[in-house]
Design a protein around this motif. Structure first.
Motif, short mmCIF file in Angstrom:
data_model
loop_
_atom_site.label_atom_id
_atom_site.label_comp_id
_atom_site.label_asym_id
_atom_site.label_seq_id
_atom_site.Cartn_x
_atom_site.Cartn_y
_atom_site.Cartn_z
N ASP A 164 2.19 6.84 -6.96
CA ASP A 164 1.25 7.90 -7.31
C ASP A 164 1.87 9.28 -7.12
OD1 ASP A 164 -0.71 6.13 -8.02
OD2 ASP A 164 -1.78 6.23 -6.11
N GLY A 165 2.72 9.40 -6.11
CA GLY A 165 3.33 10.70 -5.82
C GLY A 165 4.50 11.05 -6.70
N GLU B 282 2.20 1.92 -3.40
CA GLU B 282 1.18 2.53 -4.27
C GLU B 282 1.17 4.05 -4.09
OE1 GLU B 282 -3.51 1.93 -5.53
OE2 GLU B 282 -2.76 1.06 -3.65
N GLU B 283 1.25 4.50 -2.85
CA GLU B 283 1.26 5.95 -2.60
C GLU B 283 2.52 6.59 -3.17
OE1 GLU B 283 0.65 6.94 1.46
OE2 GLU B 283 -1.17 5.74 1.68
N ASP C 126 0.84 -1.21 0.00
CA ASP C 126 0.00 0.00 0.00
C ASP C 126 0.87 1.26 0.00
OD1 ASP C 126 -2.26 -1.58 0.05
OD2 ASP C 126 -2.54 -1.42 2.22
#
Length: 484
Positions: free
Chosen positions: A363-364, A359-360, A356
């Motif tokens: 995305d960043g 994933e962040e 998880d």
């Protein structure tokens, strides 16, 4: 730049020399050495032994340098026929050294493996030592200049086929000559030859008299029990070790100092960041195991810890781990403890929260080039499947790996995942973000992974490494120890 180093080789001697030196199967054989002089020499070269087969004496080829020095100090008449070196046309590299590269080369050239304990130099200079510089700092360039300066037949030993091919291309381009190759299906000897460690292990005793200089790239590999024999079987007087991470947790770097030379120059990434390497930041993210993961992790850790307590194993060094592995062969409880430790690590390394967090991060950093490092193939493949990221593992074929890296280099792929394969030994295209999802926690591994993002950026931007750590686990404690 310091003045040119004297080119070593066969010392001119009179034909009626009383002592003859020859190379033979990884050793130097001495003929005509009297018992009194042999006793004197043995004080300086303890490995000098009688050879009942020939009636002479022998030393491992590694000791050729110290033997030469000892004989010269005794003013002995010697006919030296150990090295069979091809002559060179002038070598010239177009590279110009940066100031720190010049300092590193000078530090190496100023050493001498033939000097006695008082620093006397009775014969030609033969540099020997290790340079520790960050990935991307140009260690290969320094080695090219070392080859140019000594102008003697050279063997370059590397850990992977990828590095073998990179070195071969670079040497051919710089010196405009055919380069020999041991590895990847070829066994071709030339005055300058590149070999994998595996091939050098098989060939060293048969070509140990053909090189005046040996360069060990990623020299920390030489600490392995088998690979050490490469250095022992070669008579090459001059030896250069290159690495980004010299010290080994098992202490084998001390053996490397004995068979190559001491660490003579060291620079950390921090010392080069901002001018010669990209400035960088490290972000450490702590994540928590899920309740189910925590329950299973604690259960396995308890099995492991209980066995250590009963067996009085501290597990504070690599030798402790080896002891546990050895016991697991005959002790079922030791085996269960080892398996429990492995299961606990897998839970930690592949926790849901880590994925998880990844994933962040992805995305960043959309549009940036990212390398995701894992400790296990399964996690690398899970990351690949979930985020549609190409993955390179030990199971990836050479052609597929080259294609992935080339597409990453040209920008078709902006992110890749890997399980240890890209830590070293591969020319990885420039990236500016690295994510360490799992690993051994060792300083070497961390430094190698950091080095993959430190090449200077065209826009002058900063590199960024994320270390994702599961809290309240052995991984967290290991990470803390590494930072300390």
């Amino acid at each position: 730049m310091c003045p040119p180093t004297a080119v070593f080789g066969v010392t001119p001697t009179v034909e009626e020399a009383a002592i003859e030196l020859r190379y033979e199967d990884g050793t130097v054989r001495l003929e005509g050495l009297g018992s009194e002089l042999a006793s004197t020499l043995r004080k300086r070269v303890p490995e000098l032994e009688a050879d009942p087969r020939s009636g002479g004496r022998r030393v491992p080829a590694l000791r050729y340098s110290s033997l030469r020095a000892a004989l010269a100090l005794e003013d002995a008449d010697v006919r030296d026929r150990v090295l069979e070196l091809d002559t060179f046309s002038e070598l010239r590299s177009a590279y110009e050294l940066r100031a720190y590269q010049d300092e590193a080369l000078s530090a190496w050239l100023e050493t001498d493996r033939w000097a006695d304990t008082d620093g006397n130099l009775p014969v030609d200079r033969a540099p020997g030592g290790v340079l520790e510089l960050p990935t991307g700092s140009g260690k290969t360039v320094i080695a090219l200049k070392a080859i140019e300066r000594l102008a003697t037949p050279t063997l370059v030993v590397v850990p992977t086929i990828d590095l073998l091919e990179q070195w071969q291309r670079e040497l051919e381009r710089e010196f405009d000559r055919e380069i020999g190759r041991f590895g990847g299906g070829e066994q071709r000897l030339e005055p300058i030859t590149v070999s994998t460690y595996d091939s050098a292990y098989l060939k060293a005793d048969s070509v140990g008299d053909r090189f005046g200089l040996v360069v060990f790239d990623e020299v920390h590999h030489l600490g392995g029990e088998g690979y050490r024999e490469i250095a022992r079987l070669l008579a090459a007087p001059a030896r250069l070790g290159l690495t980004a991470t010299f010290e080994r947790p098992d202490g084998a770097h001390e053996t490397i100092e004995e068979i190559v030379g001491p660490l003579v120059y060291r620079l950390s990434p921090d010392e080069l960041a901002g001018e010669h390497l990209a400035p960088y930041d490290v972000k450490r993210l702590e994540v928590s195991l899920t309740p189910a993961e925590r329950k299973e992790y604690d259960r396995n850790q308890e099995v492991f810890a209980d066995y250590l307590a009963r067996s009085n194993i501290q597990f504070t060094s690599g030798s402790d781990y080896q002891e546990l592995v050895k016991r697991s062969g005959s002790d079922p409880e030791a085996r269960e403890a080892l398996l429990a430790r492995q299961r606990a690590r897998e839970i930690t390394y592949g926790s849901e929260a880590k994925v998880d967090a990844l994933e962040e991060i992805l995305d960043g950093h959309r549009g940036e080039r990212i390398i995701v490092f894992t400790a296990f193939n399964d996690l690398a493949y899970d990351v690949s499947e979930r985020f549609l990221i190409p993955t390179i593992t030990h199971q990836t074929g050479a052609a597929e790996r080259r294609e992935i890296l080339e597409r990453f280099r040209e920008g078709t792929y902006s992110r890749i995942a890997t399980s240890n394969v890209l830590d070293e030994g591969v020319d990885v295209p420039d990236a500016n973000v690295a994510v360490v999802l799992s690993g051994s926690g060792s300083e070497r591994e961390f430094t190698q992974r950091l080095g993959r993002i430190l090449r200077p950026k065209e826009d002058g931007g900063r590199a960024l490494l994320y270390e994702v750590v599961a809290s309240e686990t052995a991984e967290e404690r290991t990470s803390r120890r590494r930072r300390e």
